[in-house]
Design a protein around this motif. Structure first.
Motif, PDB file in Angstrom:
ATOM      1  N   ILE A 158       0.877  -1.187   0.000  1.00  0.00           N
ATOM      2  CA  ILE A 158       0.000   0.000   0.000  1.00  0.00           C
ATOM      3  C   ILE A 158       0.911   1.234   0.000  1.00  0.00           C
ATOM      4  O   ILE A 158       1.727   1.398   0.911  1.00  0.00           O
ATOM      5  CB  ILE A 158      -0.926  -0.012   1.235  1.00  0.00           C
ATOM      6  N   ARG A 159       0.786   2.032  -1.060  1.00  0.00           N
ATOM      7  CA  ARG A 159       1.651   3.232  -1.130  1.00  0.00           C
ATOM      8  C   ARG A 159       0.813   4.463  -0.839  1.00  0.00           C
ATOM      9  O   ARG A 159      -0.317   4.592  -1.296  1.00  0.00           O
ATOM     10  CB  ARG A 159       2.251   3.343  -2.534  1.00  0.00           C
ATOM     11  N   TRP A 160       1.397   5.421  -0.111  1.00  0.00           N
ATOM     12  CA  TRP A 160       0.716   6.692   0.160  1.00  0.00           C
ATOM     13  C   TRP A 160       1.651   7.822  -0.254  1.00  0.00           C
ATOM     14  O   TRP A 160       2.794   7.875   0.191  1.00  0.00           O
ATOM     15  CB  TRP A 160       0.380   6.815   1.650  1.00  0.00           C
ATOM     16  N   GLU A 161       1.183   8.666  -1.129  1.00  0.00           N
ATOM     17  CA  GLU A 161       2.048   9.763  -1.595  1.00  0.00           C
ATOM     18  C   GLU A 161       1.528  11.098  -1.075  1.00  0.00           C
ATOM     19  O   GLU A 161       0.315  11.325  -1.036  1.00  0.00           O
ATOM     20  CB  GLU A 161       2.065   9.793  -3.122  1.00  0.00           C
ATOM     21  N   ALA A 162       2.437  11.953  -0.651  1.00  0.00           N
ATOM     22  CA  ALA A 162       2.055  13.282  -0.147  1.00  0.00           C
ATOM     23  C   ALA A 162       1.481  14.106  -1.299  1.00  0.00           C
ATOM     24  O   ALA A 162       1.978  14.032  -2.423  1.00  0.00           O
ATOM     25  CB  ALA A 162       3.284  13.991   0.415  1.00  0.00           C
ATOM     26  N   PRO A 163       0.365  14.842  -1.066  1.00  0.00           N
ATOM     27  CA  PRO A 163      -0.221  15.625  -2.182  1.00  0.00           C
ATOM     28  C   PRO A 163       0.697  16.775  -2.627  1.00  0.00           C
ATOM     29  O   PRO A 163       1.515  17.261  -1.852  1.00  0.00           O
ATOM     30  CB  PRO A 163      -1.525  16.146  -1.568  1.00  0.00           C
TER      31      PRO A 163
END
Lengths: 183, 116
Positions: free
Chosen positions: B77-82
């Protein structure tokens, strides 16, 4: 109001243990008496009767009502008593087959003599029959069971029950009417 | 046994006189206490079986899940900063919408006061 056996059986099957007390009240005397007459031992009869009712209680969940509760409980009692007599290797009187065959049918209606009237003599004669014969005679005369019901209890065929009952009756008449040395 | 035979069966009369063997004193009470003990034992056994079944089913679900994670691969699960470069633009639009909404509210209130 008197409820049927099925009513109490359903109550026990639904978890109401008190329902079993009514079945016990109804059958304990008869079952104990039957076992006592077959085993002829008071302690064994009590112990076996307890085992019979415990077995009945444990097996009641699986009781589908294919036969009546009475037939079912008598079957358990019969099996327990017969197993016990066989375990103890109780010896039964060997009868002369020729004597049984030659014993006249008409003699089987007359038991008016002193010997015939004696309950002690009858009890002693009964004790000399084979275990299965004793059970059949007791079911027929003491419990008023029909041949079909006895067949269901003992798991013997109707014809076999008839033959065994006939032979047992002949043996009883012989024992009650003739002198012992003739047997 | 035919009916003639039965009617003349003297054995029936004799057996009819035979007394029933008396039940030992307190037999039914002793029997019922054994039955109640058995019922309690059975209830406990059912409870234990139920707990065991629940534990086994939970373990099997956990096992299946663990197996799936191990053999089918753990999903990444990847989460990228906006992106924050467009933030001033969105703040400008947002505040404009709020000012317009406020003005609309004030105009409507003045209108209702005049015509009520």
């Amino acid at each position: 109001m008197e409820y049927s056996d099925t009513y109490y059986v359903r109550r026990v099957q639904n978890g109401d243990v008190a329902g079993f007390a009514c079945l016990l009240e109804r059958y304990s005397g008869r079952v104990h008496s039957l076992i006592f007459r077959l085993t002829r031992n008071r302690e064994d009869a009590e112990e076996l009767a307890q085992d019979v009712f415990m077995k009945a209680f444990r097996g009641l969940d699986g009781f589908k009502g294919d036969s009546s509760f009475a037939t079912w409980i008598y079957r358990i009692a019969y099996n327990a008593a017969i197993s016990e007599t066989r375990r103890r290797r109780v010896e039964f009187t060997a009868f002369d087959e020729a004597l049984i065959e030659s014993f006249p049918e008409e003699s089987m209606t007359d038991l008016t003599g002193e010997e015939g009237a004696s309950l002690t003599a009858l009890d002693a004669a009964l004790a000399r029959l084979q275990d299965v014969e004793q059970a059949i005679v007791l079911f027929f005369y003491m419990e008023d069971k029909s041949i079909e019901e006895i067949s269901e209890i003992t798991k013997l065929s109707v014809a076999n029950v008839k033959v065994k009952l006939h032979r047992a009756r002949k043996k009883l008449y012989i024992l009650l009417t003739q002198k012992e040395e003739e047997i | 046994m035919n009916s003639k035979e039965e009617s003349s069966d003297r054995l029936r009369a004799l057996f009819g006189r035979m007394p029933e063997e008396a039940l030992p004193v307190g037999f039914n009470e002793r029997m019922m206490s054994r039955v109640r003990e058995e019922a309690v034992r059975r209830e406990r056994r059912a409870g234990r079986l139920e707990a065991l079944g629940l534990a086994l089913s939970s373990l099997s679900v956990a096992g299946v899940l663990a197996g799936a994670l191990i053999y089918a691969g753990v999903p990444t699960i990847r989460w990228e900063a906006p992106e924050l470069a467009a933030l001033p633009f969105y703040l400008h639009i947002g505040s404009l919408a709020l000012v317009l909404l406020g003005m609309d509210y004030l105009v409507r209130r003045a209108y209702r006061k005049r015509h009520s």
